[in-house]
Design a protein around this motif. Structure first.
Motif, PDB file in Angstrom:
ATOM      1  N   ASP A  81       4.404  10.919 -20.622  1.00  0.00           N
ATOM      2  CA  ASP A  81       3.533   9.767 -20.910  1.00  0.00           C
ATOM      3  C   ASP A  81       4.276   8.451 -20.703  1.00  0.00           C
ATOM      4  OD1 ASP A  81       1.466  11.463 -21.536  1.00  0.00           O
ATOM      5  OD2 ASP A  81       1.783  11.368 -23.698  1.00  0.00           O
ATOM      6  N   ASN A  82       5.552   8.420 -21.083  1.00  0.00           N
ATOM      7  CA  ASN A  82       6.339   7.202 -20.915  1.00  0.00           C
ATOM      8  C   ASN A  82       6.500   6.842 -19.439  1.00  0.00           C
ATOM      9  OD1 ASN A  82       6.711   6.824 -23.671  1.00  0.00           O
ATOM     10  ND2 ASN A  82       8.606   8.004 -23.719  1.00  0.00           N
ATOM     11  N   VAL A  83       6.721   7.864 -18.619  1.00  0.00           N
ATOM     12  CA  VAL A  83       6.824   7.625 -17.174  1.00  0.00           C
ATOM     13  C   VAL A  83       5.497   7.115 -16.627  1.00  0.00           C
ATOM     14  CG1 VAL A  83       7.175   8.719 -14.921  1.00  0.00           C
ATOM     15  CG2 VAL A  83       8.640   9.350 -16.852  1.00  0.00           C
ATOM     16  N   GLU A  84       4.394   7.719 -17.092  1.00  0.00           N
ATOM     17  CA  GLU A  84       3.077   7.309 -16.597  1.00  0.00           C
ATOM     18  C   GLU A  84       2.749   5.874 -16.996  1.00  0.00           C
ATOM     19  OE1 GLU A  84      -1.193   9.329 -15.863  1.00  0.00           O
ATOM     20  OE2 GLU A  84      -0.355   9.641 -17.848  1.00  0.00           O
ATOM     21  N   LYS A  85       3.128   5.492 -18.204  1.00  0.00           N
ATOM     22  CA  LYS A  85       2.894   4.101 -18.633  1.00  0.00           C
ATOM     23  C   LYS A  85       3.633   3.121 -17.731  1.00  0.00           C
ATOM     24  CE  LYS A  85       2.017   5.077 -23.524  1.00  0.00           C
ATOM     25  NZ  LYS A  85       2.556   5.004 -24.908  1.00  0.00           N
ATOM     26  N   THR A  86       4.853   3.491 -17.358  1.00  0.00           N
ATOM     27  CA  THR A  86       5.625   2.644 -16.453  1.00  0.00           C
ATOM     28  C   THR A  86       4.947   2.546 -15.098  1.00  0.00           C
ATOM     29  OG1 THR A  86       7.685   3.271 -17.567  1.00  0.00           O
ATOM     30  CG2 THR A  86       7.871   2.317 -15.361  1.00  0.00           C
ATOM     31  N   VAL A  87       4.476   3.692 -14.588  1.00  0.00           N
ATOM     32  CA  VAL A  87       3.776   3.716 -13.292  1.00  0.00           C
ATOM     33  C   VAL A  87       2.510   2.870 -13.352  1.00  0.00           C
ATOM     34  CG1 VAL A  87       2.498   5.196 -11.685  1.00  0.00           C
ATOM     35  CG2 VAL A  87       4.710   5.943 -12.577  1.00  0.00           C
ATOM     36  N   ASP A  88       1.733   3.016 -14.428  1.00  0.00           N
ATOM     37  CA  ASP A  88       0.495   2.242 -14.576  1.00  0.00           C
ATOM     38  C   ASP A  88       0.779   0.746 -14.631  1.00  0.00           C
ATOM     39  OD1 ASP A  88      -1.145   4.449 -14.525  1.00  0.00           O
ATOM     40  OD2 ASP A  88      -1.209   4.677 -16.710  1.00  0.00           O
ATOM     41  N   ALA A  89       1.854   0.379 -15.315  1.00  0.00           N
ATOM     42  CA  ALA A  89       2.211  -1.045 -15.412  1.00  0.00           C
ATOM     43  C   ALA A  89       2.553  -1.608 -14.037  1.00  0.00           C
ATOM     44  CB  ALA A  89       3.383  -1.225 -16.362  1.00  0.00           C
ATOM     45  N   ILE A  90       3.257  -0.814 -13.235  1.00  0.00           N
ATOM     46  CA  ILE A  90       3.623  -1.272 -11.887  1.00  0.00           C
ATOM     47  C   ILE A  90       2.381  -1.349 -11.005  1.00  0.00           C
ATOM     48  CG2 ILE A  90       4.991  -0.749  -9.833  1.00  0.00           C
ATOM     49  CD1 ILE A  90       7.008   0.649 -11.689  1.00  0.00           C
ATOM     50  N   LEU A  91       1.453  -0.391 -11.154  1.00  0.00           N
ATOM     51  CA  LEU A  91       0.212  -0.429 -10.378  1.00  0.00           C
ATOM     52  C   LEU A  91      -0.608  -1.673 -10.717  1.00  0.00           C
ATOM     53  CD1 LEU A  91      -0.876   3.328 -10.475  1.00  0.00           C
ATOM     54  CD2 LEU A  91      -0.199   2.021  -8.458  1.00  0.00           C
ATOM     55  N   THR A  92      -0.616  -2.042 -11.995  1.00  0.00           N
ATOM     56  CA  THR A  92      -1.305  -3.268 -12.402  1.00  0.00           C
ATOM     57  C   THR A  92      -0.642  -4.486 -11.772  1.00  0.00           C
ATOM     58  OG1 THR A  92      -1.974  -2.269 -14.505  1.00  0.00           O
ATOM     59  CG2 THR A  92      -2.008  -4.669 -14.381  1.00  0.00           C
ATOM     60  N   GLN A  93       0.674  -4.469 -11.739  1.00  0.00           N
ATOM     61  CA  GLN A  93       1.405  -5.567 -11.111  1.00  0.00           C
ATOM     62  C   GLN A  93       1.119  -5.648  -9.615  1.00  0.00           C
ATOM     63  OE1 GLN A  93       5.516  -4.882 -12.075  1.00  0.00           O
ATOM     64  NE2 GLN A  93       5.235  -5.224 -14.264  1.00  0.00           N
ATOM     65  N   ALA A  94       0.849  -4.492  -9.001  1.00  0.00           N
ATOM     66  CA  ALA A  94       0.557  -4.471  -7.562  1.00  0.00           C
ATOM     67  C   ALA A  94      -0.707  -5.265  -7.262  1.00  0.00           C
ATOM     68  CB  ALA A  94       0.419  -3.035  -7.068  1.00  0.00           C
ATOM     69  N   ASP A  95      -1.724  -5.144  -8.121  1.00  0.00           N
ATOM     70  CA  ASP A  95      -2.951  -5.927  -7.939  1.00  0.00           C
ATOM     71  C   ASP A  95      -2.657  -7.417  -8.037  1.00  0.00           C
ATOM     72  OD1 ASP A  95      -4.509  -3.672  -7.607  1.00  0.00           O
ATOM     73  OD2 ASP A  95      -4.970  -3.489  -9.739  1.00  0.00           O
ATOM     74  N   ASP A 149       0.828  -1.216   0.000  1.00  0.00           N
ATOM     75  CA  ASP A 149       0.000   0.000   0.000  1.00  0.00           C
ATOM     76  C   ASP A 149       0.861   1.265   0.000  1.00  0.00           C
ATOM     77  OD1 ASP A 149      -2.357  -1.434  -0.016  1.00  0.00           O
ATOM     78  OD2 ASP A 149      -2.645  -1.348   2.153  1.00  0.00           O
ATOM     79  N   LYS A 150       1.947   1.232   0.760  1.00  0.00           N
ATOM     80  CA  LYS A 150       2.846   2.396   0.793  1.00  0.00           C
ATOM     81  C   LYS A 150       3.472   2.633  -0.579  1.00  0.00           C
ATOM     82  CE  LYS A 150       4.013   2.138   5.706  1.00  0.00           C
ATOM     83  NZ  LYS A 150       5.074   1.857   6.721  1.00  0.00           N
ATOM     84  N   ALA A 151       3.861   1.540  -1.239  1.00  0.00           N
ATOM     85  CA  ALA A 151       4.442   1.667  -2.582  1.00  0.00           C
ATOM     86  C   ALA A 151       3.412   2.193  -3.572  1.00  0.00           C
ATOM     87  CB  ALA A 151       4.973   0.310  -3.041  1.00  0.00           C
ATOM     88  N   VAL A 152       2.179   1.702  -3.461  1.00  0.00           N
ATOM     89  CA  VAL A 152       1.106   2.157  -4.347  1.00  0.00           C
ATOM     90  C   VAL A 152       0.815   3.638  -4.112  1.00  0.00           C
ATOM     91  CG1 VAL A 152      -1.377   1.956  -4.794  1.00  0.00           C
ATOM     92  CG2 VAL A 152       0.036  -0.100  -4.692  1.00  0.00           C
ATOM     93  N   ASP A 153       0.799   4.057  -2.847  1.00  0.00           N
ATOM     94  CA  ASP A 153       0.566   5.478  -2.536  1.00  0.00           C
ATOM     95  C   ASP A 153       1.649   6.356  -3.166  1.00  0.00           C
ATOM     96  OD1 ASP A 153      -1.717   4.936  -1.097  1.00  0.00           O
ATOM     97  OD2 ASP A 153      -0.728   4.953   0.865  1.00  0.00           O
ATOM     98  N   THR A 154       2.884   5.884  -3.126  1.00  0.00           N
ATOM     99  CA  THR A 154       3.991   6.633  -3.740  1.00  0.00           C
ATOM    100  C   THR A 154       3.788   6.762  -5.244  1.00  0.00           C
ATOM    101  OG1 THR A 154       5.541   5.885  -2.038  1.00  0.00           O
ATOM    102  CG2 THR A 154       6.483   6.693  -4.105  1.00  0.00           C
ATOM    103  N   LEU A 155       3.357   5.664  -5.875  1.00  0.00           N
ATOM    104  CA  LEU A 155       3.117   5.682  -7.316  1.00  0.00           C
ATOM    105  C   LEU A 155       1.961   6.603  -7.677  1.00  0.00           C
ATOM    106  CD1 LEU A 155       3.585   1.872  -8.032  1.00  0.00           C
ATOM    107  CD2 LEU A 155       5.089   3.705  -8.800  1.00  0.00           C
ATOM    108  N   LYS A 156       0.907   6.587  -6.862  1.00  0.00           N
ATOM    109  CA  LYS A 156      -0.238   7.470  -7.121  1.00  0.00           C
ATOM    110  C   LYS A 156       0.159   8.936  -6.960  1.00  0.00           C
ATOM    111  CE  LYS A 156      -3.930   4.189  -6.021  1.00  0.00           C
ATOM    112  NZ  LYS A 156      -5.037   3.836  -5.087  1.00  0.00           N
ATOM    113  N   THR A 157       1.020   9.207  -5.993  1.00  0.00           N
ATOM    114  CA  THR A 157       1.535  10.572  -5.827  1.00  0.00           C
ATOM    115  C   THR A 157       2.344  10.985  -7.055  1.00  0.00           C
ATOM    116  OG1 THR A 157       1.627  10.333  -3.419  1.00  0.00           O
ATOM    117  CG2 THR A 157       2.979  12.073  -4.397  1.00  0.00           C
TER     118      THR A 157
END
Length: 393
Positions: free
Chosen positions: A366-380, A169-177
């Motif tokens: 956009d490239n950074v955001e795609k990376t963040v989104d991919a990691i968020l998907t992996q978090a699930d 959750d802490k990692a996800v919060d960092t990514l959302k920030t």
């Protein structure tokens, strides 16, 4: 054992109550918990439907208790469960099963995590029914078997799951920030890019656009296949997202394009609702008709269409639109409002340079955001992996 086996000593396993619209009352004090409230291990607290205490008693409703496990019998995902955290007068909808555990040798958190695990859901899959929308009956939930270790082991597993979930959750919060900061950066890019054009002549958008046309206000009849029809849900700032396309019949397509036929390069602008104030362009080789709540802008000889799109997405426009149009019951902006907006008009060469500058910087973003989104998907997926490991050992 099964869920029925763990409800001794005053426990409960039942469906929620059948509450029709006529039973609801905004003045009621008994809140109706609905499917939207049931998250995957999380109570989302989204609903706002009520009935009176008199109606609840007349219908012999089952009142929830803090600590009950609520199990969604409809997707998505099917069988998701959470602990009910509230105290007071609450009931729940019929498509939610209530599991109340009173046996002190059973940790409800353990059962909730077990129900959300792939181990349990693989059995739910075997008992699901329905074609267009899957569901599982409470009777079939009662058939699912699982093993139950002693309380000490239950508590140890729960503690380990929550430790790992907390770190996740802490990692996800960092990514959302990070995503929020990216949006701030995008806006800063637009402000900085258009600052160089502030000394240029400012003209009304209605003057420099060849066409500004409102979309049809009627809702089209949607089809599974046919001609492409755009919705504002396809709109993203700067581009059109067609991963989930919508279709209408040939007849509807031509009927909606009677006033103007959308062309590649045209700017689309969302004019109403929660997506108010988002601009994108129609890409090449895409020839759609338009749905509701949008307008089409076709740039003229003095205006680069992508320059116009980025300007409409900039804080100079969006902040004004939200401030002046976003406070009403149904926030919207009209074609007449857009026509009156002032836009700086440097030379076409300067406009092209500004567009290149913007898109180069936004591309990196956009490239950074795609990376963040991919990691968020992996978090699930990691949550399911944690649960799978916990209940397979």
């Amino acid at each position: 054992m099964t869920l029925v086996d763990i409800i001794s000593n005053g426990g409960l396993l039942c469906d929620g109550d059948w509450i029709e619209k006529k039973d609801q009352d905004v003045r009621g004090k008994v809140r109706l918990i609905q499917l939207a409230d049931i998250g995957d291990g999380e109570f989302k607290d989204k609903s706002s439907k009520y009935i009176t205490l008199e109606t609840a008693e007349r219908l012999h409703c089952t009142f929830l208790e803090k600590g009950d496990i609520l199990i969604a019998r409809l997707p998505e995902p099917l069988g998701r469960a959470c602990i009910f955290p509230l105290e007071g007068a609450y009931i729940t909808a019929v498509d939610i099963a209530i599991l109340r555990i009173k046996d002190i040798s059973i940790n409800p958190q353990y059962i909730m995590y077990l129900i959300n695990s792939s181990t349990f859901r693989s059995q739910i899959k075997q008992y699901e029914s329905g074609t267009t929308r899957k569901r599982i009956s409470r009777k079939n939930l009662e058939k699912i078997e699982f093993s139950l270790p002693n309380l000490e082991i239950q508590n140890r597993i729960v503690a380990r799951i929550e430790e790992l979930f907390s770190k996740l959750d802490k990692a996800v919060d960092t990514l959302k920030t990070t995503k929020e900061q990216l949006e701030v950066y995008r806006q800063a890019v637009l402000v900085d890019a258009f600052r160089v054009a502030t000394n240029s002549t400012h003209l009304k958008i209605g003057y420099v656009c060849a066409k500004i046309v409102d979309c049809p206000h009627s809702t089209p009849k949607w089809e599974k296949n046919g001609k492409l029809c755009l919705r504002t849900t396809n709109f993203k700032r700067g581009y059109l997202d067609l991963q989930s396309p919508n279709y209408v019949s040939e007849e509807t397509f031509h009927d909606r394009n009677r006033r103007i036929i959308p062309q590649p390069g045209d700017v689309l602008y969302s004019r109403e609702g929660s997506v108010l104030g988002i601009a994108c362009t129609i890409p090449s080789n895409v020839y759609p008709c338009l749905g509701q709540r949008m307008m089409l802008l076709r740039s003229g000889e003095k205006l680069n269409n992508r320059y116009l799109m980025h300007y409409l997405n900039s804080p100079m426009v969006t902040n004004h639109v939200i401030a002046t149009k976003g406070g009403t019951g149904s926030p919207h902006i009209n074609v007449g409002d857009i026509k009156e907006f002032q836009i700086p008009i440097p030379s076409l060469e300067e406009q092209s340079n500004i567009v290149c500058q913007i898109e180069e910087q936004l591309s990196s973003c956009d490239n950074v955001e795609k990376t963040v989104d991919a990691i968020l998907t992996q978090a699930d997926a990691m949550r399911q992996s944690i649960l799978k490991q916990a209940f397979e050992e």
